[in-house]
Write a protein that holds these residues in place. Structure first.
Motif, short mmCIF file in Angstrom:
data_model
loop_
_atom_site.label_atom_id
_atom_site.label_comp_id
_atom_site.label_asym_id
_atom_site.label_seq_id
_atom_site.Cartn_x
_atom_site.Cartn_y
_atom_site.Cartn_z
N GLU A 27 0.83 -1.21 0.00
CA GLU A 27 0.00 0.00 0.00
C GLU A 27 0.86 1.25 0.00
OE1 GLU A 27 -3.37 0.80 2.52
OE2 GLU A 27 -3.58 -1.36 2.86
N ALA A 59 2.07 1.91 -3.42
CA ALA A 59 0.99 2.45 -4.27
C ALA A 59 0.64 3.87 -3.88
CB ALA A 59 -0.24 1.55 -4.17
N ALA A 60 0.75 4.18 -2.59
CA ALA A 60 0.35 5.51 -2.12
C ALA A 60 1.43 6.56 -2.34
CB ALA A 60 0.02 5.44 -0.63
N CYS A 61 2.66 6.12 -2.62
CA CYS A 61 3.75 7.09 -2.75
C CYS A 61 3.51 8.03 -3.92
CB CYS A 61 5.08 6.36 -2.96
SG CYS A 61 6.43 7.53 -3.29
N ARG A 83 -5.09 10.08 -11.14
CA ARG A 83 -3.97 9.63 -10.33
C ARG A 83 -2.77 9.30 -11.22
NH1 ARG A 83 -2.26 5.40 -7.11
NH2 ARG A 83 -2.24 5.82 -4.88
N ARG A 114 -8.51 5.95 2.07
CA ARG A 114 -7.10 6.31 1.90
C ARG A 114 -6.71 6.80 0.51
NH1 ARG A 114 -4.34 1.46 5.23
NH2 ARG A 114 -6.28 0.50 4.61
N ARG A 115 -7.48 6.46 -0.52
CA ARG A 115 -7.03 6.83 -1.86
C ARG A 115 -7.61 8.15 -2.35
NH1 ARG A 115 -6.84 2.09 -6.02
NH2 ARG A 115 -5.25 3.48 -6.86
N PHE A 138 -1.84 14.37 -5.91
CA PHE A 138 -0.98 13.20 -6.06
C PHE A 138 0.20 13.63 -6.91
CE2 PHE A 138 0.06 8.78 -7.45
CZ PHE A 138 0.20 8.25 -6.18
N GLN A 187 2.12 16.66 -4.34
CA GLN A 187 1.14 16.37 -3.29
C GLN A 187 1.44 17.23 -2.06
OE1 GLN A 187 1.05 12.55 -1.10
NE2 GLN A 187 -0.97 12.22 -1.97
#
Lengths: 66, 406
Positions: free
Chosen positions: A50, A53-55, B63, B343-344, B350, B354
């Motif tokens: 995660e 992916a979140a970076c 994204r 969370r997304r 992004f 960010q």
């Protein structure tokens, strides 16, 4: 799982540290990622995935399954 | 029928943005924008200056694009879809590309790491507790914006930057002009000049009398020749404006959203779980998505999306407010659900731009949402929803006033 970080791509947002503080840290002077554990235990694999992916800077890469 | 619809769409005038929100639905994105998102992944839109950049509607596409090196944040490039007329004179690093962006951003990242933000939490809790004490001792009804929502982040960012809080009237007034999308270029130029002059003097003071704050850190870099005094002042303006306007709006608008969703407010009031408070913050960031102008970029190369091509040099608007209501990512997206996995969300953007202050913003909002409604459990609106002035004209959405009582 093998974890690698690219400090040049890191923008210091801290997303990885928020998700997996046992694997990632930030340098005090500029917030750039520091890898604490390049081969984290299996119970952390989901969170590390995660984090990658979140970076926002795509600075975390994952390789291998061992 | 399908063909007719398609050709009608092709000939349609591009939607003018910003589009209006629906009356009575102050928390939801503009219906015309959402309708566009339901029809297509990519569409031409029209800006104030008549230009027609692309607008990207879906979460996954936004994204991917925000992390794509073929997309530029450089506001000086032809084709950049600015939300207001551009002042070329002074450009903050949010409108630059790497490596210059990274060089400047890294100079001010230290106070925003998770460790430093966590260390600041007790001080923020004290600020919030003191302001709630003042609210409880003061008159009712009261405007929550002036008495609470603005002071919390202003006090925090002043401490962090080394800006005297006593000057808050000055910088709040000029910040408000800068982030209003309907003020004139002249008005914004004057506000920018005043704030810039103020920060430049402060950086000068820090050169002579350095302290343990962000502006002093920049002053040291000016002494070392890493940064010009103008660059330091410009970064100071960015930090000061971004540091209080965004969080202040999340506090006031978030409170209003919770008051309008009493079942969700009750969850916060009845739980001791810091996990729930953290998740509430993320969900309110997603649901309100106060940076409602969308992210603005310009393509550096041809980029294909959904069978269409964004050509090099064309502007791109990434509408994060509708992406965060994308049902493919957030089931039942119009429901405020403090317990959902959010969370997304793209509320902080992004890619390498960010939000730098996101961990600070999270912590401030966690302290506020975890404190205010528990200490004043009977908090309620002192007016009706239709009487509340919303910041439809702001580049950051929120409310101008929030009269409350208890």
């Amino acid at each position: 799982m093998k974890v690698a970080v690219d400090q040049d791509r890191c923008c210091g947002a801290g997303a990885c540290v928020l998700l997996a503080p046992d694997v990632f840290d930030q340098r005090d002077d500029d917030g750039v990622v520091v890898l604490l554990d390049g081969q984290p235990p299996e119970e952390l694999h989901a969170l590390v995935g995660e984090a990658a992916a979140a970076c926002p800077g795509a600075a975390i890469s994952l390789g291998g399954t061992a | 029928m399908t063909n007719t619809t398609e050709s009608a769409t092709d000939q349609e005038q591009p939607l003018a943005i910003p589009a209006a929100r629906a009356a009575g639905c102050p928390f939801d994105p503009p219906p015309a924008l959402r309708a566009l998102g339901e029809r297509t992944r990519l569409a031409r839109v029209r800006l104030f200056d008549g230009s027609t950049p692309w607008l990207v509607t879906r979460h996954a596409d936004q994204r991917a694009l925000l992390a794509d090196p073929r997309i530029s944040s450089d506001i000086t490039r032809p084709g950049f879809p600015s939300s207001v007329p551009v002042q070329q004179a002074r450009i903050g690093f949010i409108f630059m590309d790497d490596p210059e962006h990274a060089r400047l951003r890294r100079m001010v990242t230290a106070p925003f790491t998770l460790r430093r933000v966590a260390a600041l939490r007790p001080a923020v809790q004290k600020i919030v507790d003191d302001l709630v004490d003042e609210l409880l001792a003061g008159p009712r009804p009261v405007d929550l914006v002036q008495a609470f929502a603005l002071p919390v982040p202003s006090l925090v960012i002043c401490e962090l930057l080394g800006v005297p809080y006593a000057d808050h009237d000055f910088f709040q007034v000029h910040s408000a002009v800068l982030i209003n999308r309907e003020t004139t270029l002249e008005e914004r130029r004057e506000a920018s000049d005043r704030l810039f002059g103020y920060l430049e003097r402060l950086v000068g003071d820090k050169l002579d009398h350095p302290g343990d704050d962000l502006l002093s850190g920049l002053a040291v870099r000016v002494s070392d020749g890493e940064l010009t005094r103008e660059e330091a002042a410009q970064i100071g303006v960015l930090m000061l404006v971004a540091g209080h306007e965004t969080t202040a709006n999340m506090i006031a608008l978030g409170t209003l959203a919770l008051l309008e969703h009493p079942d969700q407010l009750a969850l916060l009031q009845q739980s001791d779980d810091p996990g729930l408070v953290a998740s509430a913050v993320e969900e309110l960031l997603r649901y309100l998505d106060i940076t409602h102008n969308g992210r603005r970029r310009v393509a550096l190369a041809d980029i294909e999306i959904a069978g269409q091509v964004i050509r090099a040099g064309e502007g791109v608007v990434l509408a994060n407010d509708i992406a965060d209501r994308d049902p493919d990512v957030f089931p039942d997206p119009d429901r405020l659900d403090l317990r959902r996995d959010t969370r997304r969300h793209l509320a902080f953007g992004f890619g390498v731009h960010q939000c730098l202050g996101q961990q600070l913003a999270r912590m401030e909002l966690q302290v506020v949402y975890g404190t205010l409604y528990r200490r004043i459990p009977t908090l309620r609106l002192a007016t009706t929803l239709d009487q509340i002035p919303f910041k439809h004209d702001g580049s950051v959405y929120g409310v101008y006033e929030l009269p409350v009582t208890w």
